[in-house]
Design a protein around this motif. Structure first.
Motif, PDB file in Angstrom:
ATOM      1  N   UNK A   1       0.682  -1.190   0.026  1.00  0.00           N
ATOM      2  CA  UNK A   1       0.070   0.127   0.086  1.00  0.00           C
ATOM      3  C   UNK A   1       0.746   1.140  -0.067  1.00  0.00           C
ATOM      4  N   UNK A   2       2.068   1.211   1.034  1.00  0.00           N
ATOM      5  CA  UNK A   2       2.614   2.522   1.079  1.00  0.00           C
ATOM      6  C   UNK A   2       3.567   2.771  -0.496  1.00  0.00           C
ATOM      7  N   UNK A   3       3.737   1.592  -0.906  1.00  0.00           N
ATOM      8  CA  UNK A   3       4.743   1.835  -2.337  1.00  0.00           C
ATOM      9  C   UNK A   3       3.987   2.574  -3.803  1.00  0.00           C
ATOM     10  N   UNK A   4       2.609   2.469  -3.306  1.00  0.00           N
ATOM     11  CA  UNK A   4       1.396   2.886  -4.343  1.00  0.00           C
ATOM     12  C   UNK A   4       0.172   3.386  -3.730  1.00  0.00           C
ATOM     13  N   UNK A   5       0.282   4.405  -3.184  1.00  0.00           N
ATOM     14  CA  UNK A   5      -0.916   4.889  -2.298  1.00  0.00           C
ATOM     15  C   UNK A   5      -2.134   5.142  -3.105  1.00  0.00           C
ATOM     16  N   UNK A   6      -2.008   5.658  -4.233  1.00  0.00           N
ATOM     17  CA  UNK A   6      -2.754   6.189  -5.098  1.00  0.00           C
ATOM     18  C   UNK A   6      -3.799   4.924  -5.605  1.00  0.00           C
ATOM     19  N   UNK A   7      -3.065   4.089  -5.996  1.00  0.00           N
ATOM     20  CA  UNK A   7      -3.557   2.654  -6.662  1.00  0.00           C
ATOM     21  C   UNK A   7      -4.261   1.953  -5.499  1.00  0.00           C
ATOM     22  N   UNK A   8      -3.653   2.069  -4.184  1.00  0.00           N
ATOM     23  CA  UNK A   8      -4.175   1.309  -3.237  1.00  0.00           C
ATOM     24  C   UNK A   8      -5.450   1.882  -2.919  1.00  0.00           C
ATOM     25  N   UNK A   9      -5.752   3.154  -2.755  1.00  0.00           N
ATOM     26  CA  UNK A   9      -6.802   3.637  -2.374  1.00  0.00           C
ATOM     27  C   UNK A   9      -7.867   3.590  -3.399  1.00  0.00           C
ATOM     28  N   UNK A  10      -7.465   3.608  -4.682  1.00  0.00           N
ATOM     29  CA  UNK A  10      -8.593   3.474  -5.944  1.00  0.00           C
ATOM     30  C   UNK A  10      -9.109   1.923  -5.811  1.00  0.00           C
ATOM     31  N   UNK A  11      -8.098   1.094  -5.345  1.00  0.00           N
ATOM     32  CA  UNK A  11      -8.496  -0.397  -5.607  1.00  0.00           C
ATOM     33  C   UNK A  11      -9.562  -0.785  -4.357  1.00  0.00           C
ATOM     34  N   UNK A  12      -9.444  -0.199  -3.491  1.00  0.00           N
ATOM     35  CA  UNK A  12     -10.731  -0.500  -2.578  1.00  0.00           C
ATOM     36  C   UNK A  12     -11.420   0.804  -2.046  1.00  0.00           C
ATOM     37  N   UNK A  13     -11.982   1.513  -3.200  1.00  0.00           N
ATOM     38  CA  UNK A  13     -12.981   2.478  -2.871  1.00  0.00           C
ATOM     39  C   UNK A  13     -14.346   2.327  -3.590  1.00  0.00           C
ATOM     40  N   UNK A  14     -15.254   2.701  -2.609  1.00  0.00           N
ATOM     41  CA  UNK A  14     -16.559   2.441  -3.149  1.00  0.00           C
ATOM     42  C   UNK A  14     -17.281   3.826  -3.122  1.00  0.00           C
ATOM     43  N   UNK A  15     -18.027   4.071  -4.388  1.00  0.00           N
ATOM     44  CA  UNK A  15     -19.154   5.132  -4.246  1.00  0.00           C
ATOM     45  C   UNK A  15     -20.380   4.736  -3.539  1.00  0.00           C
ATOM     46  N   UNK A  16     -20.937   5.484  -2.656  1.00  0.00           N
ATOM     47  CA  UNK A  16     -21.906   4.801  -2.050  1.00  0.00           C
ATOM     48  C   UNK A  16     -23.271   5.770  -2.448  1.00  0.00           C
ATOM     49  N   UNK A  17     -24.417   5.404  -2.241  1.00  0.00           N
ATOM     50  CA  UNK A  17     -25.589   6.101  -2.561  1.00  0.00           C
ATOM     51  C   UNK A  17     -26.228   6.793  -1.284  1.00  0.00           C
ATOM     52  N   UNK A  18     -26.737   8.006  -1.291  1.00  0.00           N
ATOM     53  CA  UNK A  18     -27.111   8.858  -0.282  1.00  0.00           C
ATOM     54  C   UNK A  18     -27.964   7.897   0.768  1.00  0.00           C
ATOM     55  N   UNK A  19     -28.570   6.986   0.346  1.00  0.00           N
ATOM     56  CA  UNK A  19     -29.361   6.318   1.236  1.00  0.00           C
ATOM     57  C   UNK A  19     -28.636   5.455   2.135  1.00  0.00           C
TER      58      UNK A  19
END
Length: 304
Positions: free
Chosen positions: A191-209
């Protein structure tokens, strides 16, 4: 052909292990099956795990193929190769789509609260009477997925079935007793070697509900405090670029807590409706550690 696959955006160790180990079981049972995915593994599939040499296969789906989904049941997030009407089995531990699949597949939909989908796949090995034939690699993959998804057995989602499954699988895989620490340290280094990809690889866009920050990233490391002390400015900048309602859940295995980073005050307020938190400069700790799927479940039962 049975195509075993998972979600569209990334493969964590649970999905990765389940696809490979379940395909192995079906083939042993004389059912042609392949583990296939369009998604890339995230940081939870560490270098050592990849070096075990159990890779996905390539396959061009045909009209006669059937799909088995593991570690995912939200059909909005299936791998793009999946044809919804050709799904014949779902194995998952995320809440939300139980009724949909129960109506569609009946008992072929195994969606229940448990620490890891890998435990569900292990149970299929158990009931098949073929557990003695499981490869060391598949046993190691399933065991590691249980470690990761139960947060080394500290998650509130952990069940006795997860603990028993890990013990059996670790024995069959000949995993060292210090494998958990080595594994999570290796994930943190990745994760520390490539923070941007690590963040993007486990990011979810959630609905307001969902009643949670709409941009929700998560990572599991050995020492969250050390990671945030070193990399917070870069993490905050990257998260802010994804939207103005965001949070990061950094799960710290070493001390069994979640470190929340949420600089927008509105995002903090959403979390305050679900948990008792003490925010300091955009950060708050919660012990014991809590997973995104647990927060999603809390959010579904909260009216803001």
């Amino acid at each position: 052909m049975k195509i075993i696959t998972s979600g569209a955006s990334y493969l964590d160790i649970d999905a990765y292990a389940c696809c490979i180990a379940y395909a192995e079981l079906l083939n042993l049972q004389g059912i042609p099956a392949r583990a296939v995915s369009s998604a890339k593994p995230n940081a939870s599939v560490s270098k050592t795990v990849l070096d075990w040499g159990r890779a996905f296969q390539t396959h061009e789906p045909s009209l006669t193929d059937e799909f088995i989904l593991v570690d995912v049941s939200d059909y909005h997030h299936f791998d793009p190769l999946v044809v919804l009407d050709q799904v014949v089995e779902v194995i998952d531990h995320h809440p939300g789509y139980e009724n949909y699949w129960a109506k569609k597949l009946g008992s072929a939909a195994d969606i229940r609260p448990i620490g890891a989908a890998a435990t569900q796949v292990f149970q299929r090995w158990q009931t098949s009477d073929l557990l003695a034939k499981i490869s060391e690699q598949s046993a190691a993959l399933l065991a590691t997925a249980i470690l990761d998804n139960t947060l080394n057995f500290t998650s509130q989602m952990t069940t006795a079935a997860d603990i028993d499954a890990y013990a059996e699988l670790a024995f069959r895989a000949k995993l060292a007793t210090d494998w958990p620490e080595k594994y999570f340290l290796e994930c943190q280094a990745s994760i520390e070697s490539d923070l941007a990809n690590a963040l993007a690889a486990d990011l979810k866009r959630l609905k307001p509900e969902n009643n949670l920050p709409q941009v929700f990233a998560q990572m599991t490391v050995w020492d969250a405090d050390a990671l945030l002390k070193k990399h917070r400015p870069a993490i905050s900048q990257w998260m802010a670029e994804q939207g103005d309602d965001w949070m990061l859940n950094v799960i710290s295995i070493r001390d069994g807590k979640s470190c929340f980073l949420a600089e927008p005050v509105s995002s903090q307020r959403k979390l305050n409706h679900l948990l008792t938190l003490d925010w300091h400069a955009g950060m708050a700790d919660h012990a014991p550690s809590i997973l995104r799927k647990e927060l999603l479940k809390l959010g579904q039962h909260t009216n803001l």
